[in-house]
Design an enzyme around this catalytic site. Structure first.
Site, PDB file in Angstrom:
ATOM      1  CB  SER A  10      -0.904   0.015   1.228  1.00 25.49           C
ATOM      2  OG  SER A  10      -1.541   1.282   1.352  1.00 25.49           O
ATOM      3  CG  HIS A  35      -3.939  -1.635  -1.773  1.00 23.71           C
ATOM      4  ND1 HIS A  35      -4.997  -2.421  -2.172  1.00 23.71           N
ATOM      5  CD2 HIS A  35      -4.420  -0.815  -0.810  1.00 23.71           C
ATOM      6  CE1 HIS A  35      -6.076  -2.107  -1.477  1.00 23.71           C
ATOM      7  NE2 HIS A  35      -5.747  -1.127  -0.642  1.00 23.71           N
ATOM      8  CG  ASP A  37      -5.252   2.234   0.955  1.00 18.28           C
ATOM      9  OD1 ASP A  37      -6.203   1.443   0.809  1.00 18.28           O
ATOM     10  OD2 ASP A  37      -4.169   1.905   1.460  1.00 18.28           O
ATOM     11  CG  MET A  39      -8.473   6.961   2.577  1.00 14.67           C
ATOM     12  SD  MET A  39      -7.664   6.912   4.183  1.00 14.67           S
ATOM     13  CE  MET A  39      -6.775   5.362   4.081  1.00 14.67           C
ATOM     14  CG  HIS A  68      -9.792   0.100  -0.621  1.00 12.24           C
ATOM     15  ND1 HIS A  68      -9.336  -0.080   0.662  1.00 12.24           N
ATOM     16  CD2 HIS A  68     -11.155   0.139  -0.530  1.00 12.24           C
ATOM     17  CE1 HIS A  68     -10.360  -0.164   1.483  1.00 12.24           C
ATOM     18  NE2 HIS A  68     -11.472  -0.024   0.775  1.00 12.24           N
ATOM     19  CG  MET A  70     -11.575   3.173   2.086  1.00 12.91           C
ATOM     20  SD  MET A  70     -10.101   3.072   3.133  1.00 12.91           S
ATOM     21  CE  MET A  70      -8.824   3.179   1.864  1.00 12.91           C
ATOM     22  CG  MET A 139     -11.813  -3.002   4.809  1.00 10.84           C
ATOM     23  SD  MET A 139     -10.217  -2.521   4.110  1.00 10.84           S
ATOM     24  CE  MET A 139      -9.576  -1.434   5.395  1.00 10.84           C
ATOM     25  CG  ASP A 177      -6.023  -2.876   3.344  1.00  4.00           C
ATOM     26  OD1 ASP A 177      -5.040  -2.718   4.085  1.00  4.00           O
ATOM     27  OD2 ASP A 177      -6.477  -1.964   2.625  1.00  4.00           O
TER      28      ASP A 177
END
Length: 221
Positions: A10, A35, A37, A39, A68, A70, A139, A177
């Site tokens: 990540s 990966h 992330d 957000m 991913h 979020m 998660m 994750d």
């Protein structure tokens, strides 16, 4: 047959001042995916990156970009991340009013569709989605921040998902994750995971240590 475990470092744990070099180094060290992330400061109390960063990183590696999101609402963001170079787009079932429609949108963009399950989100949230998704992300921490401790109760969820995937006819990746290190990685793989997201455990020690970090996460000395 389940695939060998794959490691997705990540970049949330990377040195953002030299992010491109970090991605190249992870590629050279034996990572299987990158990966990313995303957000939004709304669905989770943190704010990270947008599609512009994904676009800038895309020419630096041929590794799949495991994005991913979020974010809520999420649908409006998907085309931009697909165009920027995401290979997998993973969303949360509570990030929009119509999860099936969201999955259909991802597939229409030519990308693999993933669904992320927070620690309190049951496996039943995937009912009526199994025929369309390519990945389930468990998660093992509550989303929003790196460096959290692994929630051991999620191992039962991994086992339940592995049984459901194995009983089906479609290959679906089972990813974990949150709080993944050498010890918890072994527990996740034993429970049935075949993809592991690792931030701190991948990037600890600087570039000279990355290959060793990844090898150990895969269970090699």
């Amino acid at each position: 047959m389940r695939q060998k475990v794959r490691i997705a470092p990540s970049i949330l744990s990377a040195d953002f001042a030299r992010l491109g070099d970090e991605v190249r180094a992870m590629d050279a060290a034996g990572a299987d995916l990158i990966h990313i992330d995303v957000m939004d400061g709304h669905y989770v109390p943190n704010l990270t990156i947008g599609p512009g960063v994904v676009r800038a990183l895309r020419p630096l590696t041929r590794l799949p970009f495991d994005v991913h999101l979020m974010c809520s609402p999420v649908d409006g963001l998907l085309p931009a991340f697909a165009e920027a170079g995401a290979d997998i787009l993973t969303v949360h079932p509570d990030a929009g009013p119509h999860t099936h429609r969201t999955v259909q949108l991802i597939k229409s963009l030519g990308r693999k569709a993933g669904i992320a399950l927070n620690p309190a989100t049951p496996v039943a949230a995937l009912d009526h989605l199994w025929d369309d998704i390519d990945l389930v992300l468990v998660m093992s921490v509550n989303p929003g921040f790196g460096g959290q401790a692994f929630i051991a109760s999620q191992l039962d969820k991994i086992r339940a998902l592995r049984a459901r995937i194995d009983a089906g006819e479609r290959p679906i990746d089972l990813e974990v994750d949150g709080g993944v290190n050498v010890e918890t990685a072994q527990a996740c793989v034993a429970a049935g995971a075949d993809m592991l997201v690792a931030g701190t455990a991948s990037f600890t020690g600087g570039p000279d240590a990355y290959a060793s970090n990844i090898a150990r996460l895969k269970g090699r000395p």
